[in-house]
Write an enzyme that holds these catalytic residues in place. Sequence first.
Site, mmCIF file in Angstrom:
data_model
loop_
_atom_site.group_PDB
_atom_site.id
_atom_site.type_symbol
_atom_site.label_atom_id
_atom_site.label_comp_id
_atom_site.label_asym_id
_atom_site.label_seq_id
_atom_site.Cartn_x
_atom_site.Cartn_y
_atom_site.Cartn_z
ATOM 1 N N ASN A 98 2.016 -8.286 -35.386
ATOM 2 C CA ASN A 98 1.374 -9.457 -34.778
ATOM 3 C C ASN A 98 -0.149 -9.377 -34.791
ATOM 4 O O ASN A 98 -0.809 -10.019 -33.985
ATOM 5 C CB ASN A 98 1.879 -9.648 -33.345
ATOM 6 C CG ASN A 98 3.391 -9.737 -33.274
ATOM 7 O OD1 ASN A 98 4.038 -8.910 -32.649
ATOM 8 N ND2 ASN A 98 3.983 -10.716 -33.940
ATOM 9 N N ILE A 129 -5.493 -10.880 -33.031
ATOM 10 C CA ILE A 129 -4.178 -10.670 -32.426
ATOM 11 C C ILE A 129 -3.449 -11.999 -32.261
ATOM 12 O O ILE A 129 -4.006 -12.961 -31.736
ATOM 13 C CB ILE A 129 -4.340 -9.986 -31.047
ATOM 14 C CG1 ILE A 129 -5.068 -8.652 -31.227
ATOM 15 C CG2 ILE A 129 -2.990 -9.789 -30.373
ATOM 16 C CD1 ILE A 129 -5.672 -8.110 -29.942
ATOM 17 N N CYS A 130 -2.209 -12.026 -32.712
ATOM 18 C CA CYS A 130 -1.370 -13.213 -32.584
ATOM 19 C C CYS A 130 -0.540 -13.054 -31.309
ATOM 20 O O CYS A 130 0.468 -12.355 -31.300
ATOM 21 C CB CYS A 130 -0.479 -13.326 -33.819
ATOM 22 S SG CYS A 130 0.559 -14.783 -33.809
ATOM 23 N N LEU A 131 -1.009 -13.676 -30.235
ATOM 24 C CA LEU A 131 -0.356 -13.559 -28.930
ATOM 25 C C LEU A 131 -0.548 -14.888 -28.206
ATOM 26 O O LEU A 131 -1.671 -15.391 -28.127
ATOM 27 C CB LEU A 131 -0.997 -12.399 -28.143
ATOM 28 C CG LEU A 131 -0.431 -12.063 -26.767
ATOM 29 C CD1 LEU A 131 1.024 -11.601 -26.867
ATOM 30 C CD2 LEU A 131 -1.275 -10.983 -26.101
#
Length: 161
Positions: free
Chosen positions: A87, A94-96
């Site tokens: 992620n 950051i993919c969150l």
Amino acid sequence: MPERDLRTERIQQERKKWRKDHPFGFFAKPNKAADGSLDLHNWTAGIPGKPKTLWENATFPITIAFPEEYPAKPPKIKFPAGFYHPNVYPSGTICLSILNEEQDWRPAISIKQLLLGIQELLNNPNPDSPAQEPAWRAFSKKKDEYEKRVKLQSKQYANKD
């Protein structure tokens, strides 16, 4: 310029809260500007890997940049480029969902909550939101390869006790 004042006030509040109460092993602090003063809008931080995970015994560096529109928009938080995680984009972004203003970002979310959320993501990647193909593919299909790469990366950021 009231926007800018709001951002700076909020960052100062966050910094004060963080200094009083932050999770063990984490650090987060404003960078120093060229003139030696604090650059409240750009921070350096570290997220420890949780014990008993592939990420343990290491502290992973991140940068935090607060945009002009903060807290209406989330801070930009990045690992170093090339960080290995399903992620995390190759750029380190950051993919969150809580870092995404289109998804779960809320102005009330604190720095502490963001960093704890990123720590949680380290050991519990979201396979439905891949950001880098090699790590995602290894995590999904070749667990031993994935674990080997994570352990290697953790050694790179190992705590110097």
